[in-house]
Design a protein around this motif. Structure first.
Motif, mmCIF file in Angstrom:
data_model
loop_
_atom_site.group_PDB
_atom_site.id
_atom_site.type_symbol
_atom_site.label_atom_id
_atom_site.label_comp_id
_atom_site.label_asym_id
_atom_site.label_seq_id
_atom_site.Cartn_x
_atom_site.Cartn_y
_atom_site.Cartn_z
ATOM 1 N N THR A 99 -35.076 -17.050 6.517
ATOM 2 C CA THR A 99 -34.579 -17.083 7.892
ATOM 3 C C THR A 99 -33.442 -16.095 8.160
ATOM 4 O O THR A 99 -33.183 -15.761 9.305
ATOM 5 C CB THR A 99 -34.098 -18.500 8.255
ATOM 6 O OG1 THR A 99 -33.089 -18.903 7.320
ATOM 7 C CG2 THR A 99 -35.254 -19.488 8.206
ATOM 8 N N THR A 100 -32.768 -15.649 7.120
ATOM 9 C CA THR A 100 -31.688 -14.677 7.284
ATOM 10 C C THR A 100 -31.733 -13.669 6.144
ATOM 11 O O THR A 100 -32.364 -13.903 5.103
ATOM 12 C CB THR A 100 -30.296 -15.342 7.279
ATOM 13 O OG1 THR A 100 -30.024 -15.861 5.961
ATOM 14 C CG2 THR A 100 -30.214 -16.468 8.299
ATOM 15 N N LEU A 101 -31.027 -12.579 6.336
ATOM 16 C CA LEU A 101 -30.916 -11.561 5.295
ATOM 17 C C LEU A 101 -30.299 -12.151 4.034
ATOM 18 O O LEU A 101 -30.711 -11.837 2.912
ATOM 19 C CB LEU A 101 -30.072 -10.397 5.821
ATOM 20 C CG LEU A 101 -29.835 -9.214 4.895
ATOM 21 C CD1 LEU A 101 -31.145 -8.538 4.522
ATOM 22 C CD2 LEU A 101 -28.893 -8.206 5.570
ATOM 23 N N ALA A 102 -29.333 -13.034 4.213
ATOM 24 C CA ALA A 102 -28.652 -13.642 3.056
ATOM 25 C C ALA A 102 -29.589 -14.539 2.251
ATOM 26 O O ALA A 102 -29.350 -14.770 1.061
ATOM 27 C CB ALA A 102 -27.444 -14.437 3.532
ATOM 28 N N ASP A 103 -30.640 -15.039 2.886
ATOM 29 C CA ASP A 103 -31.565 -15.950 2.206
ATOM 30 C C ASP A 103 -32.531 -15.237 1.269
ATOM 31 O O ASP A 103 -33.186 -15.881 0.441
ATOM 32 C CB ASP A 103 -32.391 -16.746 3.233
ATOM 33 C CG ASP A 103 -31.545 -17.753 3.992
ATOM 34 O OD1 ASP A 103 -30.481 -18.146 3.467
ATOM 35 O OD2 ASP A 103 -31.937 -18.133 5.105
ATOM 36 N N LEU A 104 -32.676 -13.932 1.407
ATOM 37 C CA LEU A 104 -33.623 -13.209 0.555
ATOM 38 C C LEU A 104 -33.222 -13.357 -0.909
ATOM 39 O O LEU A 104 -32.051 -13.199 -1.263
ATOM 40 C CB LEU A 104 -33.654 -11.722 0.925
ATOM 41 C CG LEU A 104 -34.389 -11.328 2.204
ATOM 42 C CD1 LEU A 104 -34.185 -9.854 2.491
ATOM 43 C CD2 LEU A 104 -35.880 -11.644 2.106
ATOM 44 N N PRO A 105 -34.172 -13.639 -1.791
ATOM 45 C CA PRO A 105 -33.845 -13.783 -3.206
ATOM 46 C C PRO A 105 -33.466 -12.441 -3.828
ATOM 47 O O PRO A 105 -33.811 -11.374 -3.295
ATOM 48 C CB PRO A 105 -35.129 -14.326 -3.822
ATOM 49 C CG PRO A 105 -36.205 -13.879 -2.891
ATOM 50 C CD PRO A 105 -35.596 -13.908 -1.518
ATOM 51 N N GLN A 106 -32.767 -12.476 -4.917
ATOM 52 C CA GLN A 106 -32.368 -11.254 -5.607
ATOM 53 C C GLN A 106 -33.607 -10.440 -5.964
ATOM 54 O O GLN A 106 -34.601 -10.980 -6.435
ATOM 55 C CB GLN A 106 -31.584 -11.597 -6.871
ATOM 56 C CG GLN A 106 -31.000 -10.375 -7.575
ATOM 57 C CD GLN A 106 -30.023 -10.767 -8.677
ATOM 58 O OE1 GLN A 106 -29.711 -11.944 -8.836
ATOM 59 N NE2 GLN A 106 -29.543 -9.794 -9.425
ATOM 60 N N GLY A 107 -33.550 -9.139 -5.692
ATOM 61 C CA GLY A 107 -34.663 -8.254 -6.014
ATOM 62 C C GLY A 107 -35.774 -8.247 -4.992
ATOM 63 O O GLY A 107 -36.808 -7.596 -5.198
ATOM 64 N N ALA A 108 -35.596 -8.948 -3.886
ATOM 65 C CA ALA A 108 -36.629 -8.983 -2.850
ATOM 66 C C ALA A 108 -36.860 -7.579 -2.281
ATOM 67 O O ALA A 108 -35.963 -6.733 -2.264
ATOM 68 C CB ALA A 108 -36.226 -9.943 -1.735
#
Length: 319
Positions: free
Chosen positions: A113-122
């Motif tokens: 839902t947000t940029l911060a939610d993207l997992p590491q390495g996405a």
């Protein structure tokens, strides 16, 4: 107003949608006028397999349309202002700037839902050095991959899972009635928009004063002031749309506030500053803010970007 007008436009869905909006506005305001769209393929439309930053940003999406305008093959041109170089061909001018759509960048993802939610390495897709540099400053762990093609192509790649997320201009999605695809709009504190993003410009021949007068009803003064400040910032930096610089202006009670940014491509150096002044001094504010950032180290950052570009075999700087 004459009985037939020809609008020069890129052939992309978004460009045609924008030009069709202008066509509709003109025909409603001037019932005796018929407006035709003349679709013109630009250099930027033909080159789809090379990142725009390696091709050279100035005039990629407007030159052929401007040539048609100067030759009298079309009467006006509708551009996305972020594609328009700060210096126009002799005999042409941006005569009308309609009301601006959202200038913000849009974050799109099927899973977060947000940029911060993207997992590491996405994996996140964008075709813009401006976005790439700010993304790297915010999330250096992400895998940022070039993303070209029209909006439908970019959305399809997201849907197919080629990317975990993509960044597009919110204005284009909204004009195409695709706002439901926007997961979140990125506030300027997160990602400063491209100069003039979300604004349209109607380009005319300078001697066609009758047409300029007939289109005056489309002009939006506040948008024009904001665009003037942002483009003055761009002009002083001598940058194109594919350089990691950004600016965003807002108006309030006769004052304009302009925030500007210069960044290194890797996002390790971000220079950002704001200034406020009278709206009638928008151009001066833009130039002064640009000089402030240049003096703070922005010149060295941009010199490095241009030096890197000059070594590319696709860059006009190496010709």
């Amino acid at each position: 107003m004459r009985t037939l007008l020809r609008i020069g436009t890129r052939a992309s869905l978004l460009a045609v949608t924008q030009s069709t909006w202008v066509k509709t506005q003109i025909e409603q305001a001037h019932p005796g006028t018929r407006v035709e769209l003349v679709k013109i393929t630009t250099k930027g439309d033909r080159i789809l397999d090379v990142p725009l930053a390696k091709v050279g940003g100035k005039g990629l999406f407007v030159k052929e349309i401007e040539d048609a305008l100067l030759a009298g093959e079309v009467d006006l041109a509708v551009h996305s202002m972020k594609d328009v170089p700060t210096e126009l061909p002799e005999g042409l001018h941006i005569g009308v700037i309609p009301v601006r759509e959202t200038p913000y960048d849009a974050f799109l993802s099927k899973t977060c839902t947000t940029l911060a939610d993207l997992p590491q390495g996405a994996t996140i897709g964008t075709s813009s050095l401006r976005r790439k540099s700010q993304l790297m400053a915010l999330r250096p762990d992400l895998d940022i991959v070039d993303l070209r093609g029209n909006i439908d192509t970019r959305l399809r790649k997201l849907d197919e899972g080629v990317y975990d997320a993509i960044i597009l201009a919110g204005a284009g999605l909204r004009r195409l009635h695709l706002e439901h695809r926007i997961t979140a709009l990125l506030e300027p504190t997160q990602m400063l928009p491209a100069i003039s993003q979300g604004a349209l410009g109607i380009e005319l021949r300078q001697d066609d004063t009758e047409l300029a007068d007939g289109l005056r009803f489309l002009h939006h003064g506040e948008t024009a002031v904001a665009v003037e400040a942002e483009r003055a910032f761009l002009l002083r930096l001598e940058g194109g749309c594919q350089v990691p610089i950004a600016a965003h202006a807002t108006l309030d009670s006769g004052s304009v506030t302009l925030t500007g940014l210069i960044a290194s491509v890797d996002g390790r150096q971000i220079l950002k500053e704001a200034t406020t002044g009278p709206a009638e001094q928008a151009a001066r504010l833009g130039a002064q803010l640009a000089q402030t950032l240049l003096d703070r180290g922005g010149k060295a950052i941009l010199d490095a970007v241009y030096c890197s570009a000059s070594t590319s075999p696709h860059s006009p700087l190496s010709a």
